[in-house]
Design a protein around this motif. Structure first.
Motif, PDB file in Angstrom:
ATOM      1  N   ILE A  72       0.833  -1.207   0.000  1.00  0.00           N
ATOM      2  CA  ILE A  72       0.000   0.000   0.000  1.00  0.00           C
ATOM      3  C   ILE A  72       0.865   1.253   0.000  1.00  0.00           C
ATOM      4  O   ILE A  72       0.606   2.220  -0.728  1.00  0.00           O
ATOM      5  N   LEU A  73       1.911   1.238   0.817  1.00  0.00           N
ATOM      6  CA  LEU A  73       2.805   2.401   0.866  1.00  0.00           C
ATOM      7  C   LEU A  73       3.499   2.633  -0.478  1.00  0.00           C
ATOM      8  O   LEU A  73       3.604   3.766  -0.953  1.00  0.00           O
ATOM      9  N   LEU A  74       3.976   1.551  -1.088  1.00  0.00           N
ATOM     10  CA  LEU A  74       4.638   1.688  -2.387  1.00  0.00           C
ATOM     11  C   LEU A  74       3.663   2.155  -3.461  1.00  0.00           C
ATOM     12  O   LEU A  74       4.029   2.925  -4.350  1.00  0.00           O
ATOM     13  N   ARG A  75       2.431   1.706  -3.369  1.00  0.00           N
ATOM     14  CA  ARG A  75       1.427   2.140  -4.333  1.00  0.00           C
ATOM     15  C   ARG A  75       1.162   3.641  -4.196  1.00  0.00           C
ATOM     16  O   ARG A  75       1.017   4.362  -5.198  1.00  0.00           O
ATOM     17  N   MET A  76       1.106   4.104  -2.947  1.00  0.00           N
ATOM     18  CA  MET A  76       0.903   5.534  -2.713  1.00  0.00           C
ATOM     19  C   MET A  76       2.085   6.350  -3.221  1.00  0.00           C
ATOM     20  O   MET A  76       1.914   7.400  -3.847  1.00  0.00           O
ATOM     21  N   LEU A  77       3.303   5.848  -2.974  1.00  0.00           N
ATOM     22  CA  LEU A  77       4.491   6.557  -3.454  1.00  0.00           C
ATOM     23  C   LEU A  77       4.541   6.558  -4.979  1.00  0.00           C
ATOM     24  O   LEU A  77       4.972   7.536  -5.596  1.00  0.00           O
ATOM     25  N   GLY A  78       4.108   5.465  -5.595  1.00  0.00           N
ATOM     26  CA  GLY A  78       4.109   5.392  -7.046  1.00  0.00           C
ATOM     27  C   GLY A  78       3.200   6.436  -7.673  1.00  0.00           C
ATOM     28  O   GLY A  78       3.501   6.989  -8.733  1.00  0.00           O
ATOM     29  N   LYS A  79       2.080   6.709  -7.017  1.00  0.00           N
ATOM     30  CA  LYS A  79       1.161   7.713  -7.540  1.00  0.00           C
ATOM     31  C   LYS A  79       1.731   9.117  -7.424  1.00  0.00           C
ATOM     32  O   LYS A  79       1.401  10.003  -8.211  1.00  0.00           O
ATOM     33  N   LEU A  80       2.592   9.314  -6.403  1.00  0.00           N
ATOM     34  CA  LEU A  80       3.149  10.643  -6.177  1.00  0.00           C
ATOM     35  C   LEU A  80       4.432  10.896  -6.976  1.00  0.00           C
ATOM     36  O   LEU A  80       4.847  12.036  -7.172  1.00  0.00           O
ATOM     37  N   GLN A  81       5.048   9.805  -7.415  1.00  0.00           N
ATOM     38  CA  GLN A  81       6.354   9.933  -8.076  1.00  0.00           C
ATOM     39  C   GLN A  81       6.220  10.491  -9.487  1.00  0.00           C
ATOM     40  O   GLN A  81       5.294  10.152 -10.220  1.00  0.00           O
ATOM     41  N   THR A  82       7.112  11.330  -9.861  1.00  0.00           N
ATOM     42  CA  THR A  82       7.094  11.893 -11.218  1.00  0.00           C
ATOM     43  C   THR A  82       8.006  11.106 -12.141  1.00  0.00           C
ATOM     44  O   THR A  82       8.852  10.329 -11.701  1.00  0.00           O
ATOM     45  N   CYS A  83       7.844  11.316 -13.407  1.00  0.00           N
ATOM     46  CA  CYS A  83       8.638  10.597 -14.401  1.00  0.00           C
ATOM     47  C   CYS A  83       9.871  11.359 -14.859  1.00  0.00           C
ATOM     48  O   CYS A  83      10.539  10.885 -15.767  1.00  0.00           O
ATOM     49  N   ALA A  84      10.180  12.437 -14.269  1.00  0.00           N
ATOM     50  CA  ALA A  84      11.230  13.335 -14.755  1.00  0.00           C
ATOM     51  C   ALA A  84      12.342  12.626 -15.483  1.00  0.00           C
ATOM     52  O   ALA A  84      12.675  11.911 -15.387  1.00  0.00           O
ATOM     53  N   ASP A  85      12.878  12.786 -16.510  1.00  0.00           N
ATOM     54  CA  ASP A  85      14.039  12.199 -17.182  1.00  0.00           C
ATOM     55  C   ASP A  85      13.997  10.679 -17.282  1.00  0.00           C
ATOM     56  O   ASP A  85      15.019  10.077 -17.566  1.00  0.00           O
ATOM     57  N   ALA A  86      12.864  10.054 -17.050  1.00  0.00           N
ATOM     58  CA  ALA A  86      12.812   8.595 -17.115  1.00  0.00           C
ATOM     59  C   ALA A  86      12.380   8.102 -18.481  1.00  0.00           C
ATOM     60  O   ALA A  86      12.291   6.915 -18.708  1.00  0.00           O
ATOM     61  N   GLY A  87      12.119   9.027 -19.403  1.00  0.00           N
ATOM     62  CA  GLY A  87      11.695   8.619 -20.735  1.00  0.00           C
ATOM     63  C   GLY A  87      10.266   9.056 -20.978  1.00  0.00           C
ATOM     64  O   GLY A  87       9.958  10.231 -20.964  1.00  0.00           O
ATOM     65  N   ASN A  88       9.400   8.120 -21.181  1.00  0.00           N
ATOM     66  CA  ASN A  88       7.995   8.406 -21.463  1.00  0.00           C
ATOM     67  C   ASN A  88       7.320   8.969 -20.229  1.00  0.00           C
ATOM     68  O   ASN A  88       7.255   8.335 -19.194  1.00  0.00           O
ATOM     69  N   LYS A  89       6.746  10.174 -20.313  1.00  0.00           N
ATOM     70  CA  LYS A  89       6.137  10.812 -19.146  1.00  0.00           C
ATOM     71  C   LYS A  89       4.662  10.475 -19.008  1.00  0.00           C
ATOM     72  O   LYS A  89       4.032  10.882 -18.036  1.00  0.00           O
ATOM     73  N   ALA A  90       4.129   9.784 -19.958  1.00  0.00           N
ATOM     74  CA  ALA A  90       2.725   9.395 -19.850  1.00  0.00           C
ATOM     75  C   ALA A  90       2.588   8.253 -18.857  1.00  0.00           C
ATOM     76  O   ALA A  90       3.329   7.289 -18.899  1.00  0.00           O
ATOM     77  N   THR A  91       1.660   8.370 -17.952  1.00  0.00           N
ATOM     78  CA  THR A  91       1.477   7.336 -16.937  1.00  0.00           C
ATOM     79  C   THR A  91       0.780   6.127 -17.529  1.00  0.00           C
ATOM     80  O   THR A  91       0.017   6.230 -18.482  1.00  0.00           O
ATOM     81  N   GLN A  92       1.058   4.966 -16.932  1.00  0.00           N
ATOM     82  CA  GLN A  92       0.412   3.732 -17.350  1.00  0.00           C
ATOM     83  C   GLN A  92      -0.209   3.094 -16.127  1.00  0.00           C
ATOM     84  O   GLN A  92       0.480   2.744 -15.181  1.00  0.00           O
ATOM     85  N   GLY A  93      -1.516   2.939 -16.103  1.00  0.00           N
ATOM     86  CA  GLY A  93      -2.175   2.373 -14.938  1.00  0.00           C
ATOM     87  C   GLY A  93      -2.125   3.340 -13.772  1.00  0.00           C
ATOM     88  O   GLY A  93      -2.360   4.534 -13.916  1.00  0.00           O
ATOM     89  N   ASN A  94      -1.771   2.807 -12.610  1.00  0.00           N
ATOM     90  CA  ASN A  94      -1.728   3.613 -11.401  1.00  0.00           C
ATOM     91  C   ASN A  94      -0.315   3.958 -10.981  1.00  0.00           C
ATOM     92  O   ASN A  94      -0.064   4.290  -9.835  1.00  0.00           O
ATOM     93  N   VAL A  95       0.647   3.842 -11.888  1.00  0.00           N
ATOM     94  CA  VAL A  95       2.029   4.167 -11.568  1.00  0.00           C
ATOM     95  C   VAL A  95       2.498   5.270 -12.487  1.00  0.00           C
ATOM     96  O   VAL A  95       1.955   5.487 -13.559  1.00  0.00           O
ATOM     97  N   SER A  96       3.510   5.993 -12.040  1.00  0.00           N
ATOM     98  CA  SER A  96       3.962   7.132 -12.824  1.00  0.00           C
ATOM     99  C   SER A  96       5.049   6.765 -13.825  1.00  0.00           C
ATOM    100  O   SER A  96       5.306   7.507 -14.744  1.00  0.00           O
ATOM    101  N   LEU A  97       5.707   5.620 -13.630  1.00  0.00           N
ATOM    102  CA  LEU A  97       6.752   5.190 -14.558  1.00  0.00           C
ATOM    103  C   LEU A  97       6.188   4.192 -15.554  1.00  0.00           C
ATOM    104  O   LEU A  97       5.267   3.432 -15.242  1.00  0.00           O
ATOM    105  N   PRO A  98       6.721   4.162 -16.759  1.00  0.00           N
ATOM    106  CA  PRO A  98       6.303   3.124 -17.714  1.00  0.00           C
ATOM    107  C   PRO A  98       6.581   1.742 -17.141  1.00  0.00           C
ATOM    108  O   PRO A  98       7.521   1.556 -16.369  1.00  0.00           O
ATOM    109  N   VAL A  99       5.760   0.798 -17.515  1.00  0.00           N
ATOM    110  CA  VAL A  99       5.883  -0.552 -16.955  1.00  0.00           C
ATOM    111  C   VAL A  99       7.277  -1.125 -17.174  1.00  0.00           C
ATOM    112  O   VAL A  99       7.850  -1.772 -16.293  1.00  0.00           O
ATOM    113  N   GLU A 100       7.861  -0.876 -18.348  1.00  0.00           N
ATOM    114  CA  GLU A 100       9.176  -1.456 -18.646  1.00  0.00           C
ATOM    115  C   GLU A 100      10.288  -0.873 -17.787  1.00  0.00           C
ATOM    116  O   GLU A 100      11.397  -1.404 -17.745  1.00  0.00           O
TER     117      GLU A 100
END
Length: 281
Positions: free
Chosen positions: A216-244
C-alpha cells in the motif's frame, strides 16, 4: 528488465557464497551439543541433493532442455531453507537428501509455472523469486518441523547416549527441553507439533500483514512519483513510470553515462551543423 550475462555471473557468485555458508547459518541457531553437528551434516546433505535435483528439474521443464540461470541461482539454495527448522533434529541422512531433492524440484517448478501465473493473473511481480525460494520452501520446512516433532522420541535421540538418564546430557532434551509455551511437566510430541503449526500460522499472518502494508505504501508513493528524465512521461495504470522501467535502475538512479552520451550527441550534432553551414557557403 531482462537479465544480462554480467548480472547472472554476479548473482551466481552470491549463490555460491550462500551455499557454502548456509550450513553454519543453520547450525548457529541449533541446540548446543550434538545438535549443531547434526545441523551441519543435515544441511550439507540437503544442499547437495538440492543442487542435483535443481539442475535435473531445470533441464526437464525448459523447452530447450537447457539449464535456466534463475533456477540455478535460487533453487540450489532451497535445501538449506527447507531443512532449517529441523536441521538439529534426527532426520537421518536419507531424510535430509530427500528433503533437499523435494525442495529443489519444488522451487524450480515454482519459477517455471507459479511466477508467470502470479504475474499475469494477480499482477504481482516477484522479481527476486522470494515466493518460490523463501515462501514455498519455508512453508514446506515448517510442515516438516510439525511432522518430525510429532514423531520425536527419546529412544531415537539417545539410542547411542550412555548418559541419557541425565537430562543435562540428553540429546533429546537438548532439542526439546520443555518449558516456555508448554510447561515442562506437560510436554509431549503432539503438543510440540501443535506449537510448531501455530508458529507457522503466526509467521504467515505477520508476513501477509507486513506485505500488504508495504504494498500500500509503495502504491501511494508510485502515484506521487514523477517521471522526470525517465523517458515516457505518460502514466500507465496507477504508476507514474512506464511498466518497462518499474524494475530498471534507469528510472531511479542517476547515471553519469547518460550525460556523457548526451554531450557527445550534442557535439556531433554541432559538428554536423557546422559542416552543413560550410557546404552552403
Amino acid at each position: 528488465a531482462s537479465t544480462t550475462p554480467t548480472s547472472d555471473l554476479f548473482s551466481m557468485i552470491g549463490t555460491v557464497f550462500m551455499w557454502m555458508f548456509w550450513p553454519s547459518f543453520n547450525a548457529v541457531a541449533a541446540a548446543e551439543g550434538d545438535g549443531k553437528m547434526r545441523a551441519l551434516i543435515n544441511t550439507y546433505l540437503s544442499l547437495c541433493a538440492c543442487v542435483m535435483a535443481s539442475f535435473a528439474a531445470s533441464a526437464v521443464v525448459n523447452p530447450k532442455r537447457k539449464f535456466a540461470m534463475e533456477h540455478i541461482q535460487n533453487a540450489t539454495l532451497a535445501g538449506g531453507i527447507a531443512v532449517g527448522a529441523i536441521a538439529d533434529m534426527v532426520i537421518t541422512p536419507f531424510g535430509a537428501a530427500l528433503i533437499g531433492t523435494c525442495a529443489g524440484v519444488l522451487v524450480t517448478l515454482g519459477f517455471q509455472y507459479l511466477t508467470p501465473f502470479v504475474a499475469s493473473k494477480l499482477k504481482i511481480n516477484d522479481t527476486c523469486g522470494v515466493l518460490n525460494l523463501h515462501g514455498m520452501t519455508s512453508i514446506f520446512g515448517g510442515l516438516l518441523s510439525v511432522l518430525f516433532s510429532a514423531i520425536a522420541s527419546q529412544q531415537v535421540y539417545d539410542q547411542f547416549n550412555s548418559a541419557a538418564e541425565d537430562p543435562a546430557l540428553s540429546s533429546f532434551h537438548e532439542i526439546f527441553p520443555g518449558g516456555g509455551v508448554i510447561p515442562e511437566g506437560d510436554w509431549s510430541p503432539a503438543k510440540q507439533a501443535g506449537v510448531q503449526a501455530a508458529a507457522i500460522s503466526v509467521t504467515l499472518g505477520i508476513a501477509i500483514a507486513g506485505g500488504l502494508v508495504t504494498g500500500i505504501l509503495l502504491r501511494m508513493l508510485g502515484k506521487l512519483q514523477t517521471c522526470a528524465d525517465a523517458g515516457n512521461k505518460a502514466t500507465q495504470g496507477n504508476v507514474s513510470l512506464p511498466v518497462e522501467l518499474l524494475f530498471d535502475d534507469e528510472g531511479y538512479i542517476y547515471n553519469h553515462e547518460e550525460d556523457e552520451k548526451t554531450d557527445e550527441a550534442m557535439e556531433m550534432k554541432g559538428k554536423e551543423n557546422n559542416n552543413y553551414s560550410s557546404d552552403l557557403v
